[in-house]
Scaffold this motif. Sequence first.
Motif, short mmCIF file in Angstrom:
data_model
loop_
_atom_site.label_atom_id
_atom_site.label_comp_id
_atom_site.label_asym_id
_atom_site.label_seq_id
_atom_site.Cartn_x
_atom_site.Cartn_y
_atom_site.Cartn_z
N SER A 75 -33.57 -15.44 26.49
CA SER A 75 -33.15 -14.69 27.68
C SER A 75 -31.84 -13.94 27.43
O SER A 75 -31.09 -14.24 26.49
CB SER A 75 -32.95 -15.65 28.86
N ASN A 76 -31.57 -12.99 28.32
CA ASN A 76 -30.32 -12.24 28.23
C ASN A 76 -29.12 -13.15 28.40
O ASN A 76 -28.09 -12.98 27.73
CB ASN A 76 -30.29 -11.13 29.30
N HIS A 132 -28.24 -23.28 26.84
CA HIS A 132 -28.41 -22.08 26.01
C HIS A 132 -28.00 -22.36 24.56
O HIS A 132 -28.63 -21.84 23.62
CB HIS A 132 -27.59 -20.93 26.58
#
Length: 342
Positions: A282-283, A317
Amino acid sequence: MYTPPFTVSAKAINLIADIAGLIERYAIRLEQEDGLLLRKINRVKTIHSSLAIEGNKLSEDEVRDIIDGKTVVAPIREIQEVKNAIATYELFSQLDAFKENDLLRAHGVMMQALVDNAGHYRRGGVGVFGEQGLVHLAPPADRVPMLMGDLFDWLKHSNDHLLVRSCVFHYEFEFIHPFIDGNGRMGRLWQSLILGKLHPLFEHLPVENMVYANQQAYYDAITASTKAGESGPFIDFMMQEIYNALKAHQGKPLKNKQVPGVPNKVPNKVPNRLRMLYPDISNACWEVYLQIKATPHATTSEIGLALDISDRMVRKHIATLRDCRLIERVGGNKMGYWKINK
């Protein structure tokens, strides 16, 4: 009804009015979109500062790691103190500041595995010692139950402002020194609980952090009140600390707050070849990647503040990036850092 000796100065009266105005502003501040993150940061600061005053040497980052369930290499007693404090502060909403049994219950959690009689008043004499020797000899142990009973009776039935009552209770509690150990951290916790009767936001206001920053002044205020035979000097000091704590938290949202050494916006872009190789990333995850690339020694909380996301999401993340072998850990949990793989 027994009434502890105290005077309310003109300074304290003015501070009551000033604090009342700041309370509503801070309550609004906690309702902003970063309020949950702010509550967590303040809880870490509260636990770290209250224990640091008592000599615990763990850092804020280490306290945060323990809260997050990570392994921390440190003396067993210091880790136990943090775990106990976490468990005690988690009881905050369940504890009634006006109930003596709740005080004993909280002490039992705060001092579990640290003293033999956690959750019970002391059975022997105790004194407070400083560099010059004995600073304060607490009342005999056989008087403690009566003194604490009188203090709680006054706390519950007094018509004095809760701000005043919280300060008077804190001082009298330290003067009585009802427990064999843990009196300092319990006194500060109980003042916050009493203030919680005034407004729930005091669960999330790190007054302990302000006290830690002015530790000598804290002890000086206790000493001055003991010499005066009443808690007026301590009321003035704690009122000022409460005001300072509220004033310090009237700032902008955390997403606009620059973290030293961690840029809010990283100019580098993720190379297209990486995006093509890892299309499922993901961004938000790539933003964490760029923060690590720009400042590899930044902590997860600093990265979270810069990106306006929670510490938990940063760790998630990072796990994704690690599993993709885009980053690797250099060194251990305490002193190590994340390195971008070329």
